[in-house]
Design a protein around this motif. Structure first.
Motif, short mmCIF file in Angstrom:
data_model
loop_
_atom_site.label_atom_id
_atom_site.label_comp_id
_atom_site.label_asym_id
_atom_site.label_seq_id
_atom_site.Cartn_x
_atom_site.Cartn_y
_atom_site.Cartn_z
N PHE A 13 40.86 4.68 5.12
CA PHE A 13 40.78 6.04 3.45
C PHE A 13 41.98 6.20 4.86
CE2 PHE A 13 36.05 5.76 4.07
CZ PHE A 13 35.48 5.86 2.41
N ALA A 14 42.44 7.36 5.68
CA ALA A 14 43.37 7.13 5.74
C ALA A 14 44.82 6.25 5.86
CB ALA A 14 43.47 8.09 7.27
N GLY A 15 44.72 5.40 5.98
CA GLY A 15 45.53 4.33 5.54
C GLY A 15 46.04 4.59 3.86
N LEU A 16 44.80 4.43 3.12
CA LEU A 16 45.43 4.67 2.06
C LEU A 16 45.64 5.60 1.68
CD1 LEU A 16 42.23 3.14 0.53
CD2 LEU A 16 43.87 2.09 0.19
N ALA A 17 45.89 7.31 2.21
CA ALA A 17 45.69 8.54 1.64
C ALA A 17 47.36 8.15 1.89
CB ALA A 17 44.78 9.68 2.95
N MET A 18 48.07 8.03 3.06
CA MET A 18 49.36 8.22 4.08
C MET A 18 49.86 6.87 2.72
SD MET A 18 48.96 7.99 7.53
CE MET A 18 47.96 6.80 7.93
N GLY A 19 49.44 5.53 2.51
CA GLY A 19 50.06 5.33 1.45
C GLY A 19 50.15 5.97 -0.46
N ALA A 20 49.52 7.09 -0.43
CA ALA A 20 49.20 7.60 -1.45
C ALA A 20 50.31 9.44 -1.64
CB ALA A 20 48.43 8.04 -2.56
N GLY A 21 51.10 9.19 0.07
CA GLY A 21 51.40 9.86 0.35
C GLY A 21 51.33 11.50 1.18
N ALA A 22 49.88 11.80 1.55
CA ALA A 22 49.42 12.63 2.32
C ALA A 22 49.71 12.62 3.69
CB ALA A 22 47.97 11.92 1.96
N GLU A 23 50.00 13.89 3.92
CA GLU A 23 49.96 13.99 5.38
C GLU A 23 49.40 14.01 6.20
OE1 GLU A 23 53.66 17.27 7.91
OE2 GLU A 23 53.54 16.62 5.15
N THR A 39 37.99 12.49 1.49
CA THR A 39 38.36 13.24 0.62
C THR A 39 40.20 12.97 0.61
OG1 THR A 39 36.84 14.76 1.40
CG2 THR A 39 38.43 15.80 0.61
N ALA A 40 40.96 13.17 1.46
CA ALA A 40 42.04 12.95 2.12
C ALA A 40 42.50 12.15 0.66
CB ALA A 40 43.05 12.78 2.55
N TRP A 41 41.70 10.53 0.94
CA TRP A 41 42.29 9.69 0.04
C TRP A 41 41.74 10.14 -1.40
CZ3 TRP A 41 44.68 6.23 -2.37
CH2 TRP A 41 43.59 5.32 -3.26
N ALA A 42 40.99 10.87 -1.95
CA ALA A 42 40.47 11.08 -2.63
C ALA A 42 41.45 12.09 -3.16
CB ALA A 42 39.53 11.92 -3.06
N LEU A 43 42.16 12.54 -2.77
CA LEU A 43 42.87 13.44 -3.30
C LEU A 43 44.11 13.40 -3.39
CD1 LEU A 43 42.03 16.72 -0.20
CD2 LEU A 43 41.82 17.29 -3.31
N ALA A 44 44.94 12.82 -2.48
CA ALA A 44 46.11 12.07 -2.78
C ALA A 44 46.63 10.74 -3.90
CB ALA A 44 46.33 11.38 -1.32
N ARG A 45 44.73 10.58 -4.06
CA ARG A 45 45.03 9.05 -5.24
C ARG A 45 45.61 10.01 -6.70
NH1 ARG A 45 39.46 6.00 -5.27
NH2 ARG A 45 40.63 4.53 -6.63
#
Length: 378
Positions: A157-167, A20-26
């Motif tokens: 998923f966590a790495g992709l999310a953080m790469g897209a700006g998620a904290e 979900t974090a990745w889907a939001l951040a992307r």
């Protein structure tokens, strides 16, 4: 009042939460993910090496469109991360012809034009010599089934999310939340955070954050075994498909050796033991835990019935009908939650993450999710 710092907070960053974090951040959302343990961790329901994925879904044909989208998203995630996460081994759904496993798999396959083969017990044994099912049993073989790498996927998923700006914050459990003008306040032991939307994906702990779900999402202790094959050749990756076998003892499921030594086998609702996710003893193993699993292996998968290599515990979080709980919380326009995945949810992580992001950011999703309405038990 100050503007919320985040567009969305995700409470629980396991399988569903990380996706979900990745889907939001992307999509460009400002995302905060809060996890009570590490990211990933071995305390919830998503740790370990792998989980089954399959298209001919015995549980209900309405899952199949979600599965097709999930396969697409698994492949996309592999492409974006450069890591292989989905392994196709073929899959067997076996049992009595009129039982829910075989009949359900056939219903889904026929309704959604999924290619399959229907094998009797003798044909199954000839094709896959590891199995020895009773005469009169049938098996639905579906070539696209296999497994996904569960704990590794959380890291991806966590790495992709953080790469897209998620904290993302590990070891910071959400203690409470409350609506306020313009969004919500989310409290942890460290701080109070504000967001326009809250997505709760807290797994076995979801009843603590959504009290109305405490009776609908009940954690249950599970035990898995890894057994040394007696015949390694017929149990090897590439020869042994993933499987679900409905027999009088229950529904056994398993995998060829991968990642750790041995054939992995579990039994749905192992001993029917509810647990408190905060206090249960994850290290506790009893002789009966091993006995019920070994009895199934020796009877139905004799080629894998060598010595026990490992036993591990985990949790299912079961809904009353074993279908998911997913949707907006009644009376809370800014809160979406998902839980009660009942031991068969992990394969859906990327599509569930996409759906939750759509519900949070757009207020709707194009996927059919009526089956999962949380208010269906009212």
């Amino acid at each position: 009042m100050a503007q919320p710092a985040y567009d969305a907070i995700v409470a629980g960053v396991g399988g569903m939460g990380s996706a979900t974090a990745w889907a939001l951040a992307r999509r460009g959302a400002r995302v905060l993910g809060l996890e009570r343990a590490g990211i990933p961790n071995a305390l919830g329901s998503s740790h370990g090496v792998n989980r089954i994925i399959r298209l001919a879904y015995a549980e209900d044909p309405r899952y199949v469109p979600l599965l097709r989208r999930s396969y697409e998203l698994w492949r996309e995630t592999e492409h974006l991360s450069g890591e292989r996460l989905l392994y196709v081994t073929g899959g067997i759904d076996a049992g009595p012809p009129d039982g829910p496993t075989v009949a359900g798999a056939l219903t889904s396959a026929r309704e959604h034009a999924i290619a399959y083969e229907l094998l009797d017990a003798a044909a199954l044994r000839e094709r896959f010599p590891a199995f020895d099912l009773p005469a009169g049993y049938q098996a639905v073989h579906q070539a696209d089934a296999g497994f996904v790498l569960s704990e590794r996927a959380i890291a991806v998923f966590a790495g992709l999310a953080m790469g897209a700006g998620a904290e993302l914050h590990g070891h910071e459990p959400v203690e409470a939340w409350e609506p306020e003008p313009g969004g919500l306040a989310v409290h942890t032991a460290r701080a109070t955070y504000r967001a326009r939307r809250l997505i709760i994906t807290a797994g076995a702990w979801i009843g603590r954050l959504v009290p109305a779900w405490a009776r609908l999402a009940v954690p249950e202790r599970q035990v898995l075994i890894w057994a040394q094959p007696r015949d390694p050749a017929v149990c090897a990756l590439g020869r042994l498909p993933v499987f679900i076998i409905e027999v009088p003892e229950g529904r056994f499921y398993g995998f060829p050796p991968f990642g750790v030594p041995g054939v992995k086998v579990g039994l749905y609702h192992h001993r029917g033991e509810p647990v408190d996710p905060e206090t249960w003893d994850r290290a506790r193993l009893e002789p009966e835990d091993e006995q019920v699993l070994r009895a199934g292996i020796e009877r139905y998968l004799p080629a894998a019935a060598g010595p026990t290599l490992s036993l591990q515990t985990c949790m299912f979080t079961n809904s009353p009908d074993e279908h998911f709980l997913l949707g907006r919380l009644p009376g809370e326009a800014n809160v979406v939650a998902a839980g009660g995945f009942s031991g068969h949810g992990y394969k859906f992580t990327p599509v569930v993450g996409e759906i939750l992001a759509q519900l949070a950011l757009d207020g709707r999703t194009g996927q059919a999710i009526e089956l999962f309405r949380p208010d269906r038990f009212d």
